[in-house]
Structures are given as structure tokens and as C-alpha cells.
Design a protein around this motif. Structure first.
Motif, PDB file in Angstrom:
ATOM      1  N   VAL A 128       0.842  -1.202   0.000  1.00 12.38           N
ATOM      2  CA  VAL A 128       0.000   0.000   0.000  1.00 12.38           C
ATOM      3  C   VAL A 128       0.878   1.253   0.000  1.00 12.38           C
ATOM      4  O   VAL A 128       0.655   2.190  -0.770  1.00 12.38           O
ATOM      5  N   ARG A 129       1.901   1.263   0.857  1.00 12.34           N
ATOM      6  CA  ARG A 129       2.767   2.440   0.876  1.00 12.34           C
ATOM      7  C   ARG A 129       3.458   2.645  -0.475  1.00 12.34           C
ATOM      8  O   ARG A 129       3.668   3.761  -0.916  1.00 12.34           O
ATOM      9  N   GLU A 130       3.790   1.533  -1.111  1.00  8.98           N
ATOM     10  CA  GLU A 130       4.474   1.638  -2.397  1.00  8.98           C
ATOM     11  C   GLU A 130       3.564   2.258  -3.462  1.00  8.98           C
ATOM     12  O   GLU A 130       4.016   3.073  -4.262  1.00  8.98           O
ATOM     13  N   VAL A 131       2.291   1.862  -3.466  1.00  9.03           N
ATOM     14  CA  VAL A 131       1.419   2.462  -4.488  1.00  9.03           C
ATOM     15  C   VAL A 131       1.193   3.945  -4.180  1.00  9.03           C
ATOM     16  O   VAL A 131       1.102   4.768  -5.097  1.00  9.03           O
ATOM     17  N   ILE A 132       1.117   4.283  -2.905  1.00  6.03           N
ATOM     18  CA  ILE A 132       0.966   5.705  -2.547  1.00  6.03           C
ATOM     19  C   ILE A 132       2.168   6.482  -3.063  1.00  6.03           C
ATOM     20  O   ILE A 132       2.039   7.510  -3.733  1.00  6.03           O
ATOM     21  N   ARG A 133       3.354   5.963  -2.727  1.00  6.84           N
ATOM     22  CA  ARG A 133       4.584   6.667  -3.131  1.00  6.84           C
ATOM     23  C   ARG A 133       4.658   6.798  -4.645  1.00  6.84           C
ATOM     24  O   ARG A 133       5.004   7.850  -5.174  1.00  6.84           O
ATOM     25  N   ALA A 134       4.304   5.711  -5.342  1.00  6.89           N
ATOM     26  CA  ALA A 134       4.422   5.728  -6.809  1.00  6.89           C
ATOM     27  C   ALA A 134       3.514   6.800  -7.407  1.00  6.89           C
ATOM     28  O   ALA A 134       3.937   7.573  -8.280  1.00  6.89           O
ATOM     29  N   ALA A 135       2.273   6.866  -6.927  1.00 11.39           N
ATOM     30  CA  ALA A 135       1.344   7.845  -7.503  1.00 11.39           C
ATOM     31  C   ALA A 135       1.757   9.264  -7.119  1.00 11.39           C
ATOM     32  O   ALA A 135       1.734  10.177  -7.951  1.00 11.39           O
ATOM     33  N   ALA A 136       2.152   9.427  -5.863  1.00 13.52           N
ATOM     34  CA  ALA A 136       2.465  10.781  -5.377  1.00 13.52           C
ATOM     35  C   ALA A 136       3.736  11.322  -6.019  1.00 13.52           C
ATOM     36  O   ALA A 136       3.908  12.537  -6.124  1.00 13.52           O
ATOM     37  N   ALA A 137       4.625  10.418  -6.469  1.00 12.31           N
ATOM     38  CA  ALA A 137       5.897  10.880  -7.022  1.00 12.31           C
ATOM     39  C   ALA A 137       5.796  11.307  -8.476  1.00 12.31           C
ATOM     40  O   ALA A 137       6.735  11.903  -9.012  1.00 12.31           O
ATOM     41  N   ARG A 138       4.699  11.013  -9.127  1.00 11.87           N
ATOM     42  CA  ARG A 138       4.608  11.393 -10.545  1.00 11.87           C
ATOM     43  C   ARG A 138       4.569  12.904 -10.651  1.00 11.87           C
ATOM     44  O   ARG A 138       3.935  13.578  -9.835  1.00 11.87           O
ATOM     45  N   PRO A 139       5.230  13.445 -11.662  1.00 14.97           N
ATOM     46  CA  PRO A 139       5.208  14.905 -11.814  1.00 14.97           C
ATOM     47  C   PRO A 139       3.782  15.416 -12.043  1.00 14.97           C
ATOM     48  O   PRO A 139       3.004  14.780 -12.756  1.00 14.97           O
ATOM     49  N   LEU A 140       3.486  16.534 -11.427  1.00 11.46           N
ATOM     50  CA  LEU A 140       2.185  17.162 -11.664  1.00 11.46           C
ATOM     51  C   LEU A 140       2.179  17.752 -13.067  1.00 11.46           C
ATOM     52  O   LEU A 140       3.229  18.127 -13.591  1.00 11.46           O
ATOM     53  N   PRO A 141       1.015  17.827 -13.674  1.00 11.67           N
ATOM     54  CA  PRO A 141       0.968  18.441 -15.009  1.00 11.67           C
ATOM     55  C   PRO A 141       1.303  19.928 -14.919  1.00 11.67           C
ATOM     56  O   PRO A 141       1.143  20.543 -13.868  1.00 11.67           O
ATOM     57  N   ALA A 142       1.777  20.476 -16.030  1.00 14.91           N
ATOM     58  CA  ALA A 142       2.073  21.909 -16.073  1.00 14.91           C
ATOM     59  C   ALA A 142       0.798  22.693 -15.779  1.00 14.91           C
ATOM     60  O   ALA A 142      -0.298  22.225 -16.072  1.00 14.91           O
ATOM     61  N   GLY A 149     -19.947  24.907 -13.117  1.00 12.25           N
ATOM     62  CA  GLY A 149     -19.900  23.578 -12.527  1.00 12.25           C
ATOM     63  C   GLY A 149     -19.378  22.521 -13.483  1.00 12.25           C
ATOM     64  O   GLY A 149     -19.686  21.343 -13.338  1.00 12.25           O
ATOM     65  N   LEU A 150     -18.592  22.925 -14.467  1.00 13.00           N
ATOM     66  CA  LEU A 150     -18.054  21.961 -15.432  1.00 13.00           C
ATOM     67  C   LEU A 150     -16.622  21.593 -15.053  1.00 13.00           C
ATOM     68  O   LEU A 150     -15.892  22.396 -14.472  1.00 13.00           O
ATOM     69  N   VAL A 151     -16.252  20.374 -15.418  1.00  6.22           N
ATOM     70  CA  VAL A 151     -14.992  19.806 -14.957  1.00  6.22           C
ATOM     71  C   VAL A 151     -14.209  19.252 -16.138  1.00  6.22           C
ATOM     72  O   VAL A 151     -14.782  18.660 -17.044  1.00  6.22           O
ATOM     73  N   ARG A 152     -12.906  19.452 -16.101  1.00  2.00           N
ATOM     74  CA  ARG A 152     -12.011  18.751 -17.024  1.00  2.00           C
ATOM     75  C   ARG A 152     -10.990  18.030 -16.164  1.00  2.00           C
ATOM     76  O   ARG A 152     -10.249  18.668 -15.402  1.00  2.00           O
ATOM     77  N   VAL A 153     -10.976  16.715 -16.244  1.00  2.00           N
ATOM     78  CA  VAL A 153      -9.959  15.964 -15.515  1.00  2.00           C
ATOM     79  C   VAL A 153      -8.682  16.021 -16.353  1.00  2.00           C
ATOM     80  O   VAL A 153      -8.669  15.598 -17.505  1.00  2.00           O
ATOM     81  N   VAL A 154      -7.650  16.607 -15.779  1.00  3.46           N
ATOM     82  CA  VAL A 154      -6.442  16.906 -16.544  1.00  3.46           C
ATOM     83  C   VAL A 154      -5.497  15.706 -16.571  1.00  3.46           C
ATOM     84  O   VAL A 154      -4.948  15.349 -17.602  1.00  3.46           O
ATOM     85  N   GLN A 155      -5.311  15.112 -15.406  1.00  2.00           N
ATOM     86  CA  GLN A 155      -4.347  14.023 -15.314  1.00  2.00           C
ATOM     87  C   GLN A 155      -4.765  13.091 -14.174  1.00  2.00           C
ATOM     88  O   GLN A 155      -5.268  13.557 -13.150  1.00  2.00           O
ATOM     89  N   VAL A 156      -4.571  11.806 -14.384  1.00  2.00           N
ATOM     90  CA  VAL A 156      -4.670  10.869 -13.276  1.00  2.00           C
ATOM     91  C   VAL A 156      -3.359  10.094 -13.221  1.00  2.00           C
ATOM     92  O   VAL A 156      -2.966   9.454 -14.205  1.00  2.00           O
ATOM     93  N   ALA A 157      -2.684  10.212 -12.099  1.00  2.00           N
ATOM     94  CA  ALA A 157      -1.463   9.427 -11.877  1.00  2.00           C
ATOM     95  C   ALA A 157      -1.846   8.275 -10.975  1.00  2.00           C
ATOM     96  O   ALA A 157      -2.653   8.429 -10.060  1.00  2.00           O
ATOM     97  N   THR A 158      -1.283   7.116 -11.245  1.00  2.00           N
ATOM     98  CA  THR A 158      -1.665   5.960 -10.437  1.00  2.00           C
ATOM     99  C   THR A 158      -0.472   5.060 -10.159  1.00  2.00           C
ATOM    100  O   THR A 158       0.416   4.916 -10.997  1.00  2.00           O
ATOM    101  N   GLY A 159      -0.488   4.506  -8.965  1.00  2.00           N
ATOM    102  CA  GLY A 159       0.401   3.403  -8.648  1.00  2.00           C
ATOM    103  C   GLY A 159      -0.500   2.212  -8.424  1.00  2.00           C
ATOM    104  O   GLY A 159      -1.433   2.277  -7.622  1.00  2.00           O
ATOM    105  N   GLN A 160      -0.268   1.136  -9.159  1.00  4.91           N
ATOM    106  CA  GLN A 160      -1.153  -0.025  -8.996  1.00  4.91           C
ATOM    107  C   GLN A 160      -0.355  -1.269  -8.663  1.00  4.91           C
ATOM    108  O   GLN A 160       0.626  -1.595  -9.333  1.00  4.91           O
ATOM    109  N   ASP A 161      -0.851  -1.932  -7.650  1.00  4.77           N
ATOM    110  CA  ASP A 161      -0.287  -3.194  -7.178  1.00  4.77           C
ATOM    111  C   ASP A 161      -0.798  -4.298  -8.091  1.00  4.77           C
ATOM    112  O   ASP A 161      -1.980  -4.633  -8.038  1.00  4.77           O
TER     113      ASP A 161
END
Ligand SMILES: Cc1cc2nc3c(=O)[nH]c(=O)nc-3n(C[C@H](O)[C@H](O)[C@H](O)COP(=O)(O)OP(=O)(O)OC[C@H]3O[C@@H](n4cnc5c(N)ncnc54)[C@H](O)[C@@H]3O)c2cc1C
Lengths: 779, 282
Positions: free
Chosen positions: A421-435, A651-663
Motif C-alpha cells: 500500500v505504501r508503495e502504491v501511494i509513493r508511486a502515484a504521489a511521485a509522478r510529476p504534476l501536469p504543467a 460547474g463543469l470539470v475537465r480531468v487533466v491528469q490521473v497518476a496511479t500506482g497499482q499493485d
């Protein structure tokens, strides 16, 4: 003209060619990016889906469905329909020769409604005619005299209401009591959450072709997730022994849980046997929305207790799922919802009550994520609330409470497998944020997309994080197994040819590449043929669901490879009259280790080697009265970080990026794993911001792709995926399932990001534009 | 059996319409075929327009842009891009590439859906629609063509030949709100036009009334508030432009959205569209 249209619109593929699964692959190995043999045909329109099935002289079936969510059926007059030229049969409940009901867990759903209908769209009659337009006219000509009843549509009122079915209104109450129910924490946060009804929205509508057979039985070509359980239900209602009902997998256009229940299977076979003619049925898009179960809508109440430092002390939760009119797989869905209600966190004390009830809403059942999706919206919102209450970083709070190997679930089960679990957290959190959003970038890439609604000053960016937990395969003591047959023979040039025979439904998950990869890995055979899947050819593979086929069918095929190898060795040993441990095997050849005598496989493949193996995963156990027990095989974990741009005004949304760490345990085909991750995220994003079956007193208001919205390319975020590979002990090749986790925590991460951008509490999905634009900013 | 006529000229099409009682026109089929699939339309005869080259003509002069009824959204996004900027924006918002390749402006007008995306643009620009029937040609203003929800003044023996869009010096915007970022039916839309020569503001709303709705009070108040020399206006005037327009709207609640949200959306998009128009001009 209509007739010409139909002919032109169909292919003339005979049933055998329409199965779409017979393939030869160049044997890649486990771990390779093996391309799908059906990939290019699907992209270019050459793949034969079940809707392309065609046989000369076939009739067209059609279902008549209830326009009412609840009604008594006073009478049905089929005579006007039968009087129409070209109509061959009009069947009602009285025409079902065998068991009048079906169902995955308990047969509580009528094949055709008798004296009562319990949901909008429930089948009442089935028609066969020589032309689809005639079948449509015939269905319309059936006169049903309904006495509408007040539908029970509020799940919260179900338990206090008179039963709407002989089995009552409660499907299951699952209590979980773990640790000290009286424990309290210094920090307490509470919340209520709601999830709307999502649809699987597969693109290939329900379709199939039933052909009456000389033995009085029937062959059914159909797109499904589980051939054998369909067969058993069809046979029961036809009153036939299972051997006389043969199911063959036709090309599947997506499933996601929506093809686990019977839809048109029994109707088609009834019509074929009654008319003595092949009968084809294809649901229209709107009928498809009535033809399969949906994801359970949920209402959830949560209270989290924690120490001042942020260690979870206790979780209290009440989860109410609306099961709709019939059981389907509701009992298993509520089990997941209750067992995984805390999320992937260490929780010493828990008081959880899961309820799933019957209403006159459309039946709900399996959908990707299966109970884990709904509660993920609850537990992840709670973790954010808790972080805010304590004043710590929400990602750090999650890491602090993350499950480890050796920890217990709230069911008391000790986690003995991989728990990164910690590894997937770290993996997702470490991805660069979009510009940051480029003010001069294309307007179409902003919230509102092609509607060109937003200028840079109208947009706020938000970031959200979410974790999920989900079980692999079936639970609670279910004997979950798969069967594989493997034949090894010499090809025309003496080269070994392996034929894999499994009833594993290929619904997009990728067993079509995996079969060749496993045989390539185990035996080094380059030519591997995957035979069409059917019930007459081999035993059950179980369902292509619960992220289980790689493990279970993969396990069966691995066993079959080992058995083939053992037989080769034993044949060589008897040829050389030596002990078997003196025989060494290499791809295509055998060697006697003491004399260095050699033999090619081809010499030993007369007769061909043929084996059949059954793989059972480690048994699981039932939950006791307190919801305690080792009910689950293994856990999958995922972390998602979503970045969204929100137009607060509209109230409109654009999802810009999803970073994921998956086990994933181990990625057996990383290309395909990435595909699963992207597709699952699309469904997660869809539930978060747009996908919902809208009901008005039990009636479905949006049964079309005009109004049931699923994400387009302009709604799909950039996906940045990291595969966390910690092999799962006991799993073939160490691989966990991968299909479901991307659809679970991606949506809650998006919702958290929208909360972050707007400061609004937003406790319901899908988030509607009005929920943001018309919200009172003071909360 | 359905009889299908395949005329190659407008005259032949008119003739075919008169000859076959109940005959219906088929252009790109993007509305027509959906209705057939749902069983809402069972034409006894069809007049297919794809071979009628005249209907795809287009002509751009300094005063007017004339578009044949068979001009597709892809034409408006491609070869005709920017000739009528708000129309290009509306066309780009329609459906998917496949729909834009097939769907025509004539079909959008004849369907006359409250959510038809070209309608508010054509209303704001004061477009006129040319029709031909057995009695010859006539032209009507867009407002007189669209008479109600999916209702028009087109006679059963007439077809739309073209639409004439006056050119306006000044900027123009089309903005559309839907719950998805593409391929979505408008929940609310607005076309806003600044006519610098006449010093007029023109605005029409979509999806918030049975027909495309001009909002004269909002237009007048905005025109008064604009400094036409500097092409600027106080922020408060933009906000009140949106609010007055929203008051004029007559939205409904349905499974797509609520009346309250649609009204709010009108206020927001009118303000923003006007803000953009002034920025473009300034
Ligand atoms: C997936 C999808 C997405 C869509 N998205 C949008 C959208 O975002 N915005 C939008 O506005 N629309 C949308 N539409 C609707 C549709 O594309 C438009 O209304 C289109 O402009 C209709 O034109 P057509 O050529 O396809 O007309 P057809 O479907 O062929 O005909 C439509 C109607 O117009 C009549 N007709 C056609 N030509 C003429 C003529 N020359 N004179 C008189 N009557 C005529 C026909 O008899 C019929 O009644 C969408 C449709 C689909 C299927």
C-alpha cells in the motif's frame, strides 16, 4: 427497404467463425508486451461480434417489456400478435417448460413475468418472427392488461414496506463487529455519502443466436462472461439435461459485469425450440439499458475515530445498497462493500452494517469494482475529512494508516500476501504534476470542452488523492475453479503445435494473449492455437469477472502445461527405458542425461498428448455472525492522484491528469495492464462526473447514449501509470488481477480534486454541474 | 416497402416530394435515422438529397454568406472555417467527427430542436432561410421558420435550399453548456454578436425555450453600456447583461438538467461571451 438494410448491415459469418476467439499467436513469454490478436480486427471493424451472427433461415426474436415499475398483470392476450403474418411464436410465462425463474445466486427472477412485474423493463413476452420489423410489430400487438401498483423505490423504506416478492425485501444484512465496539478516538469525523446508479455501458449490445439441434437440445452462440453458469440456467428453464444445451462464446463487445446475468439466453432458446428454427436476437441500445443489471446505488454513513496523531481507532459505517427488483449477485456485492468499507487501512475496531434491499428499481448486480467502488467514495472522503480535522497532509495520513503484510482486515483475516500500500501511494504521489493550465492553450482543452465555455480566469485547479482495496476472485467459501485442456501434437513440418481449450470468456481482459504467453513460457512452443470457447468442449472456467481469470484460468493452463511436460518425459523415459528423472526437456527436444541420447518432441507426439487440469485457488471461508473469517483470497491495492480544472461558475470539470500506482503482483502483459488501467480510469472518471441512470419513480429516463453520458476523448485525462510489482505468493507467476482497481479509486480521487478546487463538500457522485454552480459557497 | 427517390436537382427533389404523398427528406440522416431506430418515424417514402449538388453550394460576398442546405458541419469547421466564426464554433460543438461529416445545416434547421446548435447563431445573425416548393421560392426569417419544439413553417411539399447569413463587422461568439466536454446535447447555449456598424448587440439563447430566443432587453441594455469607440464596457454591465438574458429564458427541468441550473448557465455564458466579444474587438 428495412429488410435490405438489415441484410446489408450484417455479415454472413457462420456461427463458428463469429466466435472471434480462435487465434494463433507467435508464442511470446510471460512478461512480454504481447499484442492482442483481436486488436486490429476490432479497431478496423473486421471482428465478428455476437450481433454479427447470421445463419440462413433464421428468425428474429424480440422481447416485450413492462412499461411499469410495479404492476399486477391481469391478463395477456397474444392472439393479435400471432395473427400477424410472419410471426412464428409468442411466448409468455406459461410457455416456460422448466424452472420458471433464474438467478446467479438464487433463482428469484422470472424468465417471463407471471402475474406481477417488479421493474420498468421486465420481460413479459418473447416473440419470434421472420423479420425484425415483424417481430417488433408482434411485440407491440400483444395486449397486456396491467394494474399499476405504487412502486417501492426508496431503498431506505424497503425494510419497513410490505414485501414486493415472496422472498421479502431484505437481500442481506452483513454486520461486521471487530475489536472493541466501544472504542473511541479523540478526533471524530462523520459524513454521509451517496453514489448514483452506473451502467456498464458496453458497446456491443446483448445478442445471440440459438440453433435447435437434432438431439432435441439447442446450441446457443452468445456474448457472455460465464458460459457454464448460463448453460445451467438455460437448461433448468428449458427442462433439459445440461448436456443438451451447448453454449458457444460469440464475439463479446465489452462486459464489465453486465453480462454475468442471463439476459436473452433463455428467451432465445425457448423460441428456437418452440419454432424449430434458428432464432437471433439483438437488443437495441435502449433495450440494452433494460436488459442487464447496473451498479448498485449506495447511501453510506461513516464515523471515523482517530488519535490526535492520526492513527485510526475505530470505524463505524452503515451502507445501504439498492439491489433493485431481483437478487442477481447482490449478496456478494454487499459482502465486498462491508468488508472493504474501511479502505486499505489498519483499523483495530469496527462496527459496520451492510444492507442490500429489494425495490422496484432496475436490478443491480456485478460491475467492475463490485461493492468496493461505492464504499471507496465514503472511506476516502472520510480520510480527507480526518486529515483536515487533525491538520495533516491527507497523503501522509493515508500512508500512516496503510495496511501492511501481517495486518488484519476488519474481518479478522490476516493479510499474508503482498500488501504494497505504501508503495502504491509513493508511486502515484511521485509522478510529476501536469504543467499549470496554459492561458493561451486550446479552449477546447478546458472544462466545457468543445462548448468553449471557459476563459482562464474562470478555472480553478484542484488535486485529490484516493486509495482502494479489492479482492481477487470469488470469496466466502465459494469453490472457485477453472478448467483447461491442452493438446500437444506435431504439425505438418514436425513442429509442436499446442491447442488450448478453455471456456474462459474473452471480454477484453486479454486471456487471448495470455494463453499463448503461458504455453510459450512453460513449454517454449511457438504455435499456440486458442480453440473457440464452448461448454461442450471443456469444463467451466468460471466467470471472467472479479479480476480472476489470469489467476484461475492462468493457473489451470499452467497446470496443464506441467502435465504435458510430464507426459513427454514419461514417453521419453519409456522409449529409452530409463527413469523419468534422467530425461531433460528443452523446447522441441528431449535428452537423456546419462547417455546424451536425444529425441525431438515430434517423435513422441503420436498419439498427441492431451491433458485436462482443474485449478482451484486456496479455499476461502464463510463469514461468521460478526462478519469475521478468512473470506478472501488476496487483495489488490491502488492509489490514484487526480488533477482537475473546475469551472466554478458553470460547474463543469475537465480531468487533466490521473497518476496511479497499482499493485499488480506481476505484470504478465504490461501493454495490456496499461490498457486495463486506462479503461478503468475512464469508467472511474465517468462515475465521478457524468455517468448515471436517472430514475423517476422507478422509470429509467435516459436509456440511450444521447443521455447516458460516458467520457469522450475530451473528458479522458492523461494517465500516468506506475506498475508496482511485488509478486503475490501462491498466485501463478505472482500475478494479481488488474482489471478492477483502476475503476475504484480513480473516481474518488477526481471527486477529492473537485472538492479541493471548489471548497465544496460534494458528497454525491456523479457530481452534476448544478451541484457546483448552484452550491451555497458557505457550505 | 419504402420507396426512395434519388433526385439530382432541387427541381427533381421538389417534384419527388409532390409525387409521393407523405415522402420525407433525408439529408445526412443523423436525426432521421435515430428516429427510425426508435420507431418514431416510419416514412412511406423517402427523398434522398445527397446527390443534389446544388444543395452544397456556398457563396461568400461582403454582405452575405450563403450556405446550401447540404453544407455539413465539417464544411463549416473546415473550408468555411471562420467565415461566420460563431457558426464555426457551433459546428465544432456538434456531435463527433462522424456526425459532423454527415449532419447538415438544412437538417438542423428542419429538425428545429430547441437544442439545435446552429439555431441561436443564425437567429442572432438575422439569417434568412430559402425554401423551394412547387409554387417556387420564398424566403423566411429564421424566427418565422422555427415555430415551436421541433415545429417549423416548412410546408410538406417544400425543402430548404439555403440559408443566407448577413455578414457583420464586429466579433461574435457561440458558447454551449453540456455535461460532457464533447458530443453532448446543449443544456444551454448562447450566441452573442457585436454589430459595430449599427452599434447593436444581438444575442440568442438555445435550449432554454421552445425556439431560439432573442433577448431584446438584454441586448439594448448592453448596447447602451458599451463605449463603441473604445469597445469597452464596465464589468457590472456584463454581469447585468447575463442576468437580464437569464430572466428572459424559459427553461424546463428534465433528465438532463434543471430549470434553475439552465437559468444560471445562461447568465454565466452570456456574460462570458460578451466579455470575449469585447476582448476580441478591443
Ligand atoms: C450522435 C449525435 C450527436 C449529435 N449532436 C448534435 C449536437 O451536438 N448539436 C446539434 O445541434 N445536433 C446534434 N445532433 C443532431 C443532428 O446531427 C443535426 O440536427 C443535423 O444537423 C441533422 O442534419 P442531417 O443532415 O443529418 O438531417 P437528417 O437527419 O437527414 O434530417 C433531419 C430532418 O430534416 C429534414 N430535412 C433534411 N434536409 C432538409 C431540407 N433540405 N429541407 C427540409 N427538410 C430537410 C428531414 O426530413 C428530417 O426531418 C446529433 C446527432 C447525433 C446522432
Amino acid at each position: 427497404m428495412a429488410r435490405d438494410n438489415v441484410v446489408a448491415g450484417a455479415t454472413s459469418a457462420p456461427p463458428g467463425e463469429a466466435t472471434g476467439t480462435a487465434t494463433a499467436t507467435v508464442a511470446p513469454r510471460v512478461g512480454d508486451d504481447a499484442p492482442r490478436p483481436d486488436g486490429i480486427p476490432k479497431a478496423t471493424g473486421r471482428f465478428a461480434f455476437s450481433s454479427d451472427l447470421w445463419i440462413d433461415g433464421m428468425l428474429w426474436g424480440r422481447t416485450l417489456r413492462s412499461p411499469h415499475p410495479a404492476a399486477r398483470v391481469r391478463s395477456i392476450d397474444v392472439a393479435p400478435a400471432l395473427a400477424l403474418p410472419g410471426v412464428w411464436a409468442v411466448l409468455t410465462a406459461a410457455d416456460v417448460p422448466g424452472r420458471p425463474t433464474f438467478g446467479l445466486e438464487v433463482p428469484d427472477q422470472p424468465v417471463l413475468a407471471g402475474d406481477v412485474v417488479r421493474y420498468h423493463g421486465e420481460p413479459v413476452a418473447a416473440v419470434a418472427a421472420d423479420h425484425p420489423e415483424t417481430a417488433r410489430a408482434a411485440a407491440e400487438a400483444v395486449i397486456v392488461d396491467y394494474e399499476p401498483l405504487t412502486p417501492l423505490v426508496d431503498p431506505a423504506a424497503a425494510l419497513g414496506s410490505p414485501p414486493i416478492h415472496p422472498d421479502g425485501n431484505l437481500f442481506r444484512h452483513l454486520p461486521i463487529r471487530h475489536g472493541d465496539p466501544g472504542a473511541t478516538g479523540t478526533v471524530v469525523v462523520e459524513g454521509e455519502y451517496e453514489v448514483g446508479m452506473q451502467d456498464q455501458a458496453f458497446l456491443g449490445p446483448e445478442s445471440g443466436l440459438a440453433v435447435p439441434a437434432d438431439d432435441g437440445g439447442v446450441d446457443l452462440y452468445v456474448a457472455t462472461q460465464w458460459l457454464h453458469v448460463d448453460r445451467d440456467q438455460v437448461a433448468a428453464s428449458l427442462g433439459l439435461p445440461v448436456e443438451r444445451v451447448r453454449l458457444h462464446l460469440a464475439g463479446v463487445g465489452g462486459a464489465f459485469g453486465g453480462r454475468e446475468d442471463v439476459s436473452l439466453q433463455i428467451h432465445l432458446c425457448l423460441l428456437a425450440l418452440r419454432t424449430g428454427r434458428p432464432v437471433k436476437m439483438v437488443y437495441s441500445r435502449d433495450e440494452s439499458f433494460f436488459g442487464h443489471v447496473h451498479r448498485h446505488p449506495a447511501r453510506m454513513w461513516y464515523r471515523h475515530h482517530a488519535t490526535a496523531e492520526g492513527d485510526l481507532v475505530k470505524i463505524e459505517a452503515r451502507i445501504l445498497l439498492d439491489g433493485g427488483a431481483y437478487l442477481s449477485s447482490s449478496n456478494a456485492v454487499i459482502s465486498n462493500a462491508a468488508c472493504f468499507a474501511p479502505g486499505p487501512y489498519r483499523v483495530p475496531n469496527a462496527v459496520i452494517d451492510g444492507y442490500v434491499v429489494r425495490t422496484n428499481n432496475p436490478p443491480c448486480g456485478a460491475m467492475r469494482g463490485f461493492g468496493s467502488v461505492q464504499v471507496c467514495y465514503g472511506h476516502e472522503a472520510q480520510m480527507d475529512k480526518l486529515a483536515a480535522a487533525i491538520g495533516v497532509d491527507p497523503v501522509a495520513l493515508r500512508a500512516r494508516n496503510a495496511l501492511h503484510r501481517g495486518d488484519r482486515l476488519v474481518t479478522g483475516q490476516v493479510l499474508t500476501g503482498a500488501v504494497p500500500v505504501r508503495e502504491v501511494i509513493r508511486a502515484a504521489a511521485a509522478r510529476p504534476l501536469p504543467a499549470p493550465a496554459d492561458p493561451d492553450g486550446p479552449v477546447i482543452a478546458r472544462p466545457g470542452g468543445a462548448g468553449l465555455t471557459a476563459d482562464p480566469e474562470d478555472i480553478t485547479r484542484g488535486v485529490g488523492f484516493a486509495l482502494s482495496i479489492k479482492n481477487v476472485a470469488y470469496s466466502e467459501g465459494y469453490d472457485d475453479y477453472a478448467t483447461a485442456r491442452l493438446r500437444l501434437e506435431a504439425g505438418a513440418g514436425g513442429e509442436p503445435v499446442a491447442t488450448v481449450v478453455v471456456a474462459t470468456a474473452e471480454v477484453g481482459q486479454g486471456f487471448v494473449t495470455l494463453a499463448g504467453q503461458i504455453v510459450g513460457e512453460e513449454l517454449g512452443v511457438e504455435r499456440v492455437v486458442l480453440a473457440p470457447a464452448g461448454t461442450a468442449e471443456v469444463g467451466s472456467a468460471g466467470s471472467s469477472s472479479a479480476s480472476r481469470q489470469t489467476w484461475v484460468s492462468g493457473g489451470a493452463l499452467q497446470l496443464a502445461c506441467a502435465a504435458v511436460r510430464a507426459e513427454l518425459v514419461s514417453r521419453a523415459a519409456s522409449k529409452w527405458a530409463c527413469p523419468t528423472d534422467a530425461v531433460e526437456v528443452s523446447p522441441g527436444a528431449l535428452r537423456r542425461s546419462d547417455t546424451l541420447e536425444r529425441a525431438g518432441w515430434a517423435e513422441l507426439l503420436h498419439p498427441p498428448i492431451e491433458v485436462e487440469e482443474v485449478y482451484h485457488h486456496r479455499p476461502t471461508r464463510a463469514l461468521d455472525a460478526d462478519g469475521q473469517g478468512d473470506a478472501h483470497l488476496a487483495m489488490m491495492f491502488a492509489a490514484h492522484r487526480a488533477v482537475v480544472d473546475v469551472d466554478r461558475g458553470l460547474g463543469l470539470v475537465r480531468v487533466v491528469q490521473v497518476a496511479t500506482g497499482q499493485d499488480v503482483g506481476r505484470a504478465l502483459n504490461p501493454l495490456q495492464v496499461t490498457g486495463q488501467i486506462e479503461g478503468g480510469i475512464a469508467q472511474g472518471v465517468g462515475l465521478a462526473v457524468m455517468e448515471e441512470i436517472v430514475l423517476d419513480t422507478g422509470r429509467v429516463r435516459n436509456p440511450s447514449f444521447t443521455d447516458y453520458l460516458i467520457p469522450t476523448t475530451l473528458d479522458m485525462p492523461v494517465v500516468d501509470a506506475v506498475l508496482v510489482q511485488e509478486p503475490e505468493p501462491g498466485a501463478p507467476y505472482g500475478a494479481k488481477g488488474v482489471g478492477e482497481p483502476p475503476a475504484i479509486s480513480s473516481g474518488p480521487a477526481v471527486l477529492a480534486a473537485i472538492r479541493d478546487a471548489t471548497g465544496l463538500p460534494l458528497s454525491r457522485v456523479p457530481v452534476r454541474p448544478a451541484d457546483i454552480a448552484l452550491a451555497d459557497p458557505s457550505g | 416497402m419504402v420507396r426512395i427517390a434519388r433526385p439530382v436537382t432541387v427541381d427533381e427533389a421538389v417534384e419527388a416530394l409532390s409525387e409521393e404523398p407523405g415522402a420525407q427528406l433525408l439529408a445526412g440522416g443523423t436525426d432521421f435515422c435515430v428516429e427510425v431506430n426508435f420507431g418514431h418515424r416510419r416514412p412511406p417514402a423517402v427523398v434522398a438529397l445527397r446527390r443534389v449538388d446544388e444543395l452544397t453550394h456556398r457563396e461568400v460576398t461582403d454582405e452575405v454568406v450563403t450556405l446550401g442546405a447540404g453544407v455539413t458541419y465539417s464544411d463549416l469547421v473546415g473550408p468555411l472555417s471562420g467565415v461566420v466564426p460563431a457558426l464555426t464554433a457551433a459546428a465544432r460543438s456538434v456531435g463527433s467527427p462522424q456526425i459532423r461529416n454527415a449532419g447538415t445545416i438544412g437538417g438542423n434547421l428542419a429538425t428545429a430542436s430547441p437544442a439545435g446548435d446552429t439555431l441561436p447563431v443564425l437567429a442572432a445573425l438575422g439569417a434568412r432561410v430559402g425554401l423551394r416548393g412547387p409554387g417556387g421560392e420564398r424566403t423566411v426569417a429564421l424566427e418565422d421558420l422555427v415555430t415551436g419544439v421541433k415545429r417549423t413553417s416548412i410546408r410538406p411539399d417544400e425543402l430548404i435550399v439555403e440559408v443566407a447569413v448577413p455578414r457583420v463587422r464586429g466579433s461574435q461568439q457561440f458558447v454551449k453548456v453540456g455535461t460532457r466536454n464533447a458530443m453532448v446535447i446543449a443544456i444551454a447555449s448562447a450566441a452573442v454578436v457585436l454589430d459595430r456598424d449599427r452599434r447593436e448587440v444581438r444575442c440568442a439563447l438555445g435550449s432554454v425555450a421552445p425556439v431560439p430566443l432573442r433577448v431584446p432587453l438584454a441586448e439594448a441594455s448592453m448596447a447602451d453600456a458599451i463605449d463603441w469607440e473604445r469597445m469597452a464596457a464596465p464589468a457590472a454591465a456584463l454581469t447585468s447583461f447575463g442576468e437580464i438574458a437569464a430572466e428572459a429564458a424559459a427553461p424546463i427541468s428534465d433528465h438532463r438538467s434543471t430549470a434553475a441550473y439552465r437559468r444560471r448557465a445562461v447568465a454565466v455564458i452570456c456574460e462570458r461571451a460578451m466579455r470575449r466579444c469585447l476582448r476580441d474587438a478591443g
